[in-house]
Design an enzyme around this catalytic site. Structure first.
Site, mmCIF file in Angstrom:
data_model
loop_
_atom_site.group_PDB
_atom_site.id
_atom_site.type_symbol
_atom_site.label_atom_id
_atom_site.label_comp_id
_atom_site.label_asym_id
_atom_site.label_seq_id
_atom_site.Cartn_x
_atom_site.Cartn_y
_atom_site.Cartn_z
ATOM 1 N N LYS A 21 0.837 -1.205 0.000
ATOM 2 C CA LYS A 21 0.000 0.000 0.000
ATOM 3 C C LYS A 21 0.868 1.250 0.000
ATOM 4 O O LYS A 21 0.553 2.235 -0.673
ATOM 5 C CB LYS A 21 -0.931 -0.021 1.220
ATOM 6 C CG LYS A 21 -1.906 1.150 1.292
ATOM 7 C CD LYS A 21 -3.026 0.862 2.278
ATOM 8 C CE LYS A 21 -2.558 0.843 3.708
ATOM 9 N NZ LYS A 21 -2.425 2.202 4.294
ATOM 10 N N ARG A 139 -6.135 12.924 13.772
ATOM 11 C CA ARG A 139 -4.702 12.620 13.692
ATOM 12 C C ARG A 139 -3.913 13.904 13.432
ATOM 13 O O ARG A 139 -4.324 14.767 12.672
ATOM 14 C CB ARG A 139 -4.428 11.562 12.622
ATOM 15 C CG ARG A 139 -4.986 10.198 13.019
ATOM 16 C CD ARG A 139 -4.790 9.154 11.964
ATOM 17 N NE ARG A 139 -3.388 8.757 11.838
ATOM 18 C CZ ARG A 139 -2.975 7.793 11.014
ATOM 19 N NH1 ARG A 139 -3.867 7.160 10.249
ATOM 20 N NH2 ARG A 139 -1.701 7.481 10.940
ATOM 21 N N SER A 183 6.888 9.948 9.356
ATOM 22 C CA SER A 183 7.667 10.192 8.140
ATOM 23 C C SER A 183 6.789 10.686 7.008
ATOM 24 O O SER A 183 7.292 11.171 5.993
ATOM 25 C CB SER A 183 8.383 8.909 7.719
ATOM 26 O OG SER A 183 7.444 7.903 7.382
ATOM 27 N N GLN A 184 5.467 10.574 7.152
ATOM 28 C CA GLN A 184 4.556 10.982 6.079
ATOM 29 C C GLN A 184 4.661 12.473 5.773
ATOM 30 O O GLN A 184 4.472 12.888 4.627
ATOM 31 C CB GLN A 184 3.116 10.614 6.449
ATOM 32 C CG GLN A 184 2.875 9.113 6.483
ATOM 33 C CD GLN A 184 1.519 8.744 7.058
ATOM 34 O OE1 GLN A 184 0.861 9.559 7.707
ATOM 35 N NE2 GLN A 184 1.104 7.511 6.824
ATOM 36 N N SER A 210 11.096 5.367 11.304
ATOM 37 C CA SER A 210 10.501 4.871 10.056
ATOM 38 C C SER A 210 11.340 5.258 8.838
ATOM 39 O O SER A 210 10.824 5.701 7.810
ATOM 40 C CB SER A 210 9.060 5.377 9.895
ATOM 41 O OG SER A 210 8.211 4.809 10.862
ATOM 42 N N ASP A 324 3.926 -0.316 12.331
ATOM 43 C CA ASP A 324 2.758 -1.039 11.830
ATOM 44 C C ASP A 324 2.793 -2.523 12.178
ATOM 45 O O ASP A 324 1.772 -3.214 12.088
ATOM 46 C CB ASP A 324 2.636 -0.881 10.308
ATOM 47 C CG ASP A 324 2.104 0.492 9.913
ATOM 48 O OD1 ASP A 324 1.561 1.190 10.792
ATOM 49 O OD2 ASP A 324 2.230 0.867 8.732
ATOM 50 N N LYS A 351 -2.077 6.044 15.387
ATOM 51 C CA LYS A 351 -2.426 5.409 14.116
ATOM 52 C C LYS A 351 -3.956 5.412 13.977
ATOM 53 O O LYS A 351 -4.644 6.245 14.540
ATOM 54 C CB LYS A 351 -1.858 3.992 14.074
ATOM 55 C CG LYS A 351 -0.335 3.939 14.074
ATOM 56 C CD LYS A 351 0.234 4.385 12.741
ATOM 57 C CE LYS A 351 1.724 4.188 12.656
ATOM 58 N NZ LYS A 351 2.260 4.507 11.311
ATOM 59 N N ARG A 355 -3.025 1.906 19.065
ATOM 60 C CA ARG A 355 -2.757 0.474 18.905
ATOM 61 C C ARG A 355 -2.167 -0.178 20.133
ATOM 62 O O ARG A 355 -2.358 -1.389 20.348
ATOM 63 C CB ARG A 355 -1.873 0.234 17.672
ATOM 64 C CG ARG A 355 -2.647 0.401 16.375
ATOM 65 C CD ARG A 355 -1.810 0.145 15.152
ATOM 66 N NE ARG A 355 -2.642 0.251 13.948
ATOM 67 C CZ ARG A 355 -2.171 0.486 12.732
ATOM 68 N NH1 ARG A 355 -0.865 0.634 12.551
ATOM 69 N NH2 ARG A 355 -2.990 0.569 11.693
ATOM 70 N N LYS A 423 -9.746 -1.195 4.513
ATOM 71 C CA LYS A 423 -8.860 -0.028 4.441
ATOM 72 C C LYS A 423 -7.586 -0.350 3.684
ATOM 73 O O LYS A 423 -7.075 0.476 2.923
ATOM 74 C CB LYS A 423 -8.545 0.459 5.853
ATOM 75 C CG LYS A 423 -7.609 1.656 5.914
ATOM 76 C CD LYS A 423 -7.424 2.110 7.334
ATOM 77 C CE LYS A 423 -6.345 3.170 7.455
ATOM 78 N NZ LYS A 423 -6.630 4.375 6.695
#
Length: 445
Positions: A21, A139, A183-184, A210, A324, A351, A355, A423
């Site tokens: 993904k 988020r 890191s996004q 990440s 993840d 996330k 989590r 998702k």
């Protein structure tokens, strides 16, 4: 609300792992920003990928959806970016026409879509309104807000949450970001800054986590013709006035999804995972090493990764570079001899769900011994879990991890809100059943 009831049963056989993904997002965006036509092969149209496609189309790209592939023509978007409008936006922010116009972009629940595309969409002349659903609304976008403030870019939010309205575009310059949030944000800037009319530098102000995701970004950008200088992940030097080149691209299999079936193999059975690149830059490839360190039997035969029933032992697992993986390695820890400690996991709290809390809560419901700490989990393993009723927290990775836990339950396991897998992995339960899994599905009113 969709639920599944799973009868405990070992999984055996061969499964084709869905495409990454992370790489799908990146390839689609790069192709849409290029001049000409691109074929993106091996695409899984999950809800997150659909969100990215729809926004790129709304920004001007043409995307033809075929079974397992996309034909992308980015000429419309390319022309828009390369006829002076990128630079004009900064000068014309307060024009009457710009005040009136706006474009709404729906990200659904995809954090990658939102954070990757904010800097890109800001090249448009219109005001940009980003919307989302579920947990995505809350988020954090603070790293972008800090840049907006420094560059005097007008924006409004709902108390810091979505919807986010932006009226302005980035100017070339120095961009400072933390490396331990997501890191996004850095990926979003790496995609957008080469299109500006001047050079830029991204300075990472903390330790980079990440790193594998940044490697994926840099690799895709390089394949589509961009040049970025990486100074040991502390600084990225980016020349302006660059252009994306069109090319064809095949997406490799996703190690973060393979993790679930590799775990299934070592917990009880033998599962062969097809379409994985053992030279991949994916950070989640580390799942192979994690399982082997726990005593898991994993072998590579004719390019196929095989996981076989093993006696697992507890260990210390650092997930700072692979957050993840936390849900599925927590399941492995719960079913390993001795104690497993999962450390440096604080980012897992921001996330699709918290989590750390979600996996600790749901594993505890079915008899696991899990202690939740601020940024870690302490798990005392058992040979079996008892089964019962759990909830996915509307989180695809929690749902899939609990499905794998069912293999070592003494009673049936029911997962509420099981449809969360759409998702990222819409065919997860079909693949689970193809390996011998026994699932009953129903929709609750």
């Amino acid at each position: 609300m969709k639920s599944v009831m799973i009868q405990p049963f070992s999984l055996n056989g061969k499964v084709k792992i869905p495409p990454s993904k992370s790489l799908c997002h990146r390839a689609i965006i790069a192709a849409a920003l290029s001049q000409g036509e691109c074929q993106i092969q091996n695409v899984n149209m999950s809800e997150d990928i659909i969100a990215t496609c729809e926004i790129m189309e709304k920004l001007g790209a043409k995307i033809e959806k075929n079974p397992n592939s996309l034909h992308i023509n980015g000429e419309g978007l390319y022309d828009f970016f390369h006829k002076g409008i990128v630079n004009n936006k900064i000068e014309n922010n307060n024009s009457e026409n710009n005040e009136a116009a706006s474009i709404e972009l729906e990200c659904n629940e995809s954090g990658s879509t939102l954070r990757f595309l904010i800097p890109i969409a800001m090249h448009r002349v219109e005001k940009i309104v980003f919307k989302g659903r579920g947990k995505l609304v809350e988020r954090t976008l603070k790293p972008y807000y800090e840049i907006f403030d420094k560059q005097n870019i007008k924006y409004t939010t709902d108390r810091g949450f979505l919807p986010l309205t932006i009226d302005g575009g980035f100017k070339p310059g120095i961009f400072e970001l933390r490396g331990d949030v997501s890191s996004q944000f850095i990926t979003g800037l790496l995609y957008a800054l080469p299109l500006l009319n001047g050079d830029s530098i991204i300075k990472v102000t903390t330790k980079m986590e990440s790193i594998g995701y940044i490697d994926l970004t840099l690799d895709v950008l390089s394949k589509f013709g961009l040049s970025i200088e990486n100074n040991n992940y502390r600084e990225f030097k980016i020349s302006g006035n660059q252009s994306y080149e069109n090319r064809d691209y095949r997406v490799e299999g996703d190690f973060s999804q393979a993790a679930f079936y590799l775990a299934a193999g070592v917990l009880g059975g033998e599962v062969q995972c097809v379409d994985l690149n053992m030279e991949s830059l994916q950070g989640d490839r580390v799942i192979v090493d994690i399982i082997r360190n726990m005593g898991g039997k994993i072998s590579l035969v004719d390019g196929i990764l095989k996981a076989s029933k093993s006696n697992l032992k507890g260990t210390i697992i650092d997930v700072s570079q692979c957050p993840d993986l936390l849900p599925i390695v927590a399941v492995l820890g719960a079913l390993s001899a001795g104690t497993t400690e999962i450390i440096n996991a604080s980012r897992a709290r921001i996330k699709e769900s918290d989590r750390l809390k979600a996996i600790a809560t749901e594993l505890s419901k079915i008899g696991a011994e899990v202690i939740e700490r601020e940024d870690s989990l302490m798990i005392h393993g058992k040979p079996w879990l008892k089964g019962g009723v759990v909830n996915s927290w509307n989180d695809h990775r929690i749902a899939m991890a609990m499905a794998i836990a069912s293999i070592k339950c003494t009673e049936n396991l029911t997962i509420q809100d099981s449809g969360a897998v759409k998702k990222s992995y819409p065919n997860f339960y079909e693949d689970f059943k193809s390996l011998g899994g026994k699932i009953n599905e129903w929709t609750m009113g």
